[in-house]
Design an enzyme around this catalytic site. Structure first.
Site, PDB file in Angstrom:
ATOM      1  N   ASP A 154      -1.782  78.315  60.894  1.00  0.00           N
ATOM      2  CA  ASP A 154      -2.051  79.437  61.784  1.00  0.00           C
ATOM      3  C   ASP A 154      -2.350  80.643  60.886  1.00  0.00           C
ATOM      4  O   ASP A 154      -2.204  80.582  59.661  1.00  0.00           O
ATOM      5  CB  ASP A 154      -0.850  79.691  62.691  1.00  0.00           C
ATOM      6  CG  ASP A 154      -1.236  80.367  64.011  1.00  0.00           C
ATOM      7  OD1 ASP A 154      -2.337  80.954  64.078  1.00  0.00           O
ATOM      8  OD2 ASP A 154      -0.446  80.319  64.968  1.00  0.00           O
ATOM      9  N   HIS A 207       3.590  86.330  66.116  1.00  0.00           N
ATOM     10  CA  HIS A 207       2.705  87.416  65.694  1.00  0.00           C
ATOM     11  C   HIS A 207       3.528  88.629  65.254  1.00  0.00           C
ATOM     12  O   HIS A 207       3.064  89.468  64.487  1.00  0.00           O
ATOM     13  CB  HIS A 207       1.783  87.840  66.836  1.00  0.00           C
ATOM     14  CG  HIS A 207       0.768  86.802  67.213  1.00  0.00           C
ATOM     15  ND1 HIS A 207       1.063  85.751  68.045  1.00  0.00           N
ATOM     16  CD2 HIS A 207      -0.531  86.659  66.854  1.00  0.00           C
ATOM     17  CE1 HIS A 207      -0.018  84.999  68.200  1.00  0.00           C
ATOM     18  NE2 HIS A 207      -0.999  85.528  67.487  1.00  0.00           N
TER      19      HIS A 207
END
Length: 844
Positions: free
Chosen positions: A544, A460
């Protein structure tokens, strides 16, 4: 004359049926007249086709054209049947043709008026006849045993046979009728009184009597080759015969896979009927977390417009979208209404434990807790409860389970989201989790391929890299994914992690112009060569989030989407910009750098999964048609979400997971008595509240009098303050909640979390006070406090059942039964302090 022709006809038919290889196969029928234009027929070697051309000599109409069937169909008989007694009366030209194949043949005919030259044909007819490779005969060990079952794939998606597998016997593949029919979009009704299954789709009806060789198609009897049987209280039927009856496009044996591959005509028709923009839209799954700074709890006109304009195939929901049960049902209903003809995938990350989005219902203890409980049955029950709550809300895809093998204690993003550090344990728990979701009617997505467990960077926030080669991945990271594919997982989600030993391709980072390795999400060698070709995964590959820093920092929005699709991704999750993504893909296709056939392959997989789930079957959404019966669905959701049965599953799983690593001097369990004083320490107030509430309930239920509970939050404290010291010195029992989330939060002198814990343990030791350390999140905390006398791991976070389970264990209401799902190295990262599988019990 008519009688003589009839006798000859019957003799010819009898000869046909007695020919070698015909096996008494029921004749397929194809009648061509001016009212039809084309058809595709699927036959197997030995099948008989009765081909009839209706013509009318009295009016001059006749068929002209080619019958190109050499090598595929052999002519057994050819003749003309008059429909009247006078010469030249209307009649039928007919053939009896025997399928030789395998191969394909074609009919190309025109219906003309023979006396008007130069006139356009009245009608054209073109047929394709395919003779397929049959499913092989059973021979020795070449075919799977009946107990093992035969894998069956429909449009690339493997069927799940829960209690009666497909099997080979008598040279045929037998399948449970209900499972096959429902996977093909038919409804199945069962009449236990007559023992009859009725299979329905639109106006078509097929009735099968259990154990009978006869079935009825629209009321007309037909013999089912091989008959039907009853196995494990299910009607099983020969696969290729029933596929022909249900008008399936093809069914063939794939010797490489050792499986039957079925192609349904429905998907080809659906894909062919979509525009290019509609196809690309199916590959896009955006999020709508917030709009102009406000959480999206109901869609507005602009969101509805975006869904329609870009034909998006799915939407992912986040915590900002799902604040209440009733509100979530209504939001999903609004999203599906905006979608139009093809329903949306409504997806969510509801892993259980640390990653949950729903703000109502159960939380569940999380994957590492399930790994510690080491019970596939418990994992199945947890996943099924999660799936049932999602399904009743209208959410049909869960981006779970996490199948990363967490063999790096310093992993900041996976950790307790993993089942453990043992690949076989992760595979076993993952398989049970997938089955639980499937049995609840929700699609499962295994993540994060090929493995995010051995990283120390959060994708992230940055771009992690793993140096391992394919041999290491095969032995560790890929083990759970192989098992998931075997179990029929619907989707595989990619990892934003680079694997230079597998793909050393580099791109220029838009962040600083330096070269960076392609992450797995954008790597053709990973997604196509490894996932598709090597592992044989035929389901949906989803990226993702493309908004994560690992992608966003180095690649532009359009570039990321294009690279992902070229690599082999079917669904692009959370593209940063819908307009830029769509235009970038269109530009690549128009320039010939991405073929439309490549897009079709992805769309076929996506629609195939929607078909399998009943989203395209004409039965509406899994939770009901949008808008239809909304009140009933609201009531069902309010009854099911967070119900007593699910809460019992949640509590049981959490209690089975509690792992006792140390119990020097048999400090535990604590035995409370009247007038005792207990001190609780937690790093944050939400953790402390759960500790206090659980202990207060224990005291109340046991009717212990005058117990004093002192609770303290030690956030940002490196040592006990005076008030805390005073309470510690007066305590009879101390519970110290420790917490870590990365390497730094476990290093004394660099973070207040370990500093406070060590100071508290030292002060308690000096004062002679018993301390039970409750590792709230990571079990690795014990590495920096090997001197702790009592230590339990519960694998939790802020909310959920973990902390209450730990407190109940400390005070003797629960016996610790968990076993470490990970190995715990010492603080220096050298030898292991505790091996995977270790765990103590209380003395009897």
């Amino acid at each position: 004359m008519i009688r003589r022709k009839m006798i000859l006809y019957l003799l010819a038919l009898l000869i046909v049926l007695l020919l070698p290889g015909s096996g008494g196969a029921t004749a397929a029928q194809l009648t061509i007249n001016e009212n039809n234009s084309g058809e595709t027929l699927t036959l197997y070697p030995g099948d008989i086709l009765e081909l009839t051309l209706e013509s009318n000599p009295t009016t001059g109409y006749s068929w002209q054209g080619d019958l190109d069937i050499a090598g595929v169909l052999n002519v057994i008989e050819h003749g003309f049947r008059s429909k009247g007694v006078l010469p030249g009366a209307p009649g039928e030209e007919y053939w009896f043709l025997k399928a030789a194949g395998p191969g394909s043949g074609s009919l190309s005919l025109e219906y003309k008026r023979s006396w008007e030259e130069g006139k356009d044909p009245v009608n054209r007819f073109a047929a394709v006849i395919s003779v397929l490779e049959p499913v092989p005969q059973v021979s020795g060990e070449e075919a799977p045993g009946r107990e093992a079952g035969v894998p069956v794939f429909i449009d690339g998606v493997e069927l799940n046979f829960p209690d009666q597998k497909a099997f080979l016997e008598d040279g045929r593949t037998w399948v449970p009728l209900r499972i096959l029919a429902e996977a093909l979009g038919w409804q199945v009704q069962w009449d236990p009184g007559s023992g009859t299954a009725t299979v329905l789709k639109g106006n078509r009806e097929v009735r099968v009597q259990a154990g009978s060789a006869l079935l009825y198609i629209e009321g007309r009897p037909r013999e089912l080759a091989g008959g039907s049987r009853v196995c494990n209280q299910r009607i099983v039927v020969p696969l290729r015969d029933i596929c022909g009856i249900l008008a399936v496009y093809s069914a063939a044996w794939d010797p490489g896979k050792g499986a039957v591959l079925i192609e349904s005509g429905t998907l080809d028709q659906l894909v062919a009927g979509l525009t290019l923009e509609e196809k690309l839209g199916q590959m896009l799954m955006p999020d709508f977390r917030t709009w102009e700074g406000e959480d999206v709890l109901a869609i507005n006109d602009e969101i509805s417009r975006l869904i329609r304009e870009y034909h998006v195939g799915g939407v992912i929901l986040f915590r900002e979208n799902v604040k209440g049960t009733e509100q979530t049902v209504q939001l999903v209903d609004q999203l599906q209404k905006a979608a139009g003809a093809i329903p949306l995938f409504i997806a969510i990350d509801q892993e259980g434990g640390r990653v949950v989005r729903l703000q109502t219902g159960t939380v569940m203890p999380g994957n590492m807790a399930l790994g510690a409980a080491r019970s596939p049955e418990t994992t199945y029950k947890v996943a099924k409860a999660i799936g049932e709550e999602l399904n009743v809300l209208g959410i049909n895809v869960n981006f779970a389970p996490v199948l990363d093998v967490n063999n790096n204690p310093d992993n900041p993003v996976i950790g307790i989201r993993s089942f453990g550090s043992d690949p076989q344990l992760v595979a076993e728990m993952g398989a049970a989790y997938i089955k639980g979701l499937h049995d609840a009617g929700v699609a499962a997505a295994a993540k994060h391929f090929p493995g995010h467990g051995d990283t120390s960077v959060d994708s992230h926030l940055g771009l992690p890299s793993i140096p391992h080669d394919l041999e290491r991945l095969e032995a560790v990271e890929l083990v759970p994914f192989r098992e998931a594919i075997k179990q029929g997982v619907d989707m595989i989600m990619t990892a934003h992690v680079t694997f230079p030993a597998i793909d050393s391709t580099q791109a220029v980072s838009r962040l600083d112009g330096t070269p960076v390795f392609l992450p797995a999400t954008l790597s053709e060698k990973v997604l196509t060569e490894l996932v598709r070709n090597k592992l044989g995964f035929n389901g949906v590959i989803v990226t993702d989030s493309l908004k994560m820093k690992a992608i966003e920092d180095h690649f532009g929005p359009g570039e990321a989407v294009v690279r992902a699709v070229k690599a082999g991704a079917d669904i692009v999750l959370m593209p940063a910009d819908l307009e830029e993504s769509m235009q970038a893909l269109l530009g690549e296709i128009r320039a010939g750098r991405i073929s439309e056939a490549r897009v079709d392959a992805s769309v076929k997989r996506i629609l195939g999964l929607k078909l399998k789930m009943g989203l395209l079957s004409g039965q509406g959404l899994s939770s009901g048609e949008p808008g239809a019966g909304l009140e009933a669905r609201l009531k069902a959701a309010q009854t099911l979400v967070g119900c007593a049965e699910h809460l019992a599953v949640e509590r049981e799983a959490a209690e089975k997971a509690v792992t006792l690593l140390k119990n020097d001097e048999m400090i535990l369990p604590y035995r409370l008595k009247d007038g005792d004083r207990v001190v609780l320490f937690a790093p944050w107030s939400d953790r402390l509240e759960l500790m206090e509430e659980t202990l207060a309930r224990i005291v109340q239920d046991a009717k212990i009098k005058d117990v004093i509970i002192d609770g303290f939050v030690y956030e940002n404290l490196a040592a006990l303050n005076e008030q805390q010291k005073e309470a510690l010195f007066a305590a009879d029992y101390i519970v110290l909640g420790s917490y870590s989330y990365d390497l730094e939060s476990r290093v004394p002198g660099r973070h207040w979390l370990p500093d406070f814990v060590l100071d508290t343990l030292a002060q308690a030791e000096e004062a002679g006070k018993p301390v039970a350390v409750l590792a709230i999140r990571n079990p690795y905390d014990i590495a920096y406090m090997p001197g702790a006398k009592a230590f339990l791991a519960i694998y939790g976070a802020a909310e959920g059942p973990n902390i209450p389970a730990g407190i109940r264990t400390i005070f003797g209401l629960v016996k610790p039964a968990g076993k470490l799902p990970v190995s715990i190295p010492d603080a220096g990262g050298g030898k292991n302090l505790y091996e995977c599988g270790y765990g103590l019990e209380y003395p009897e």
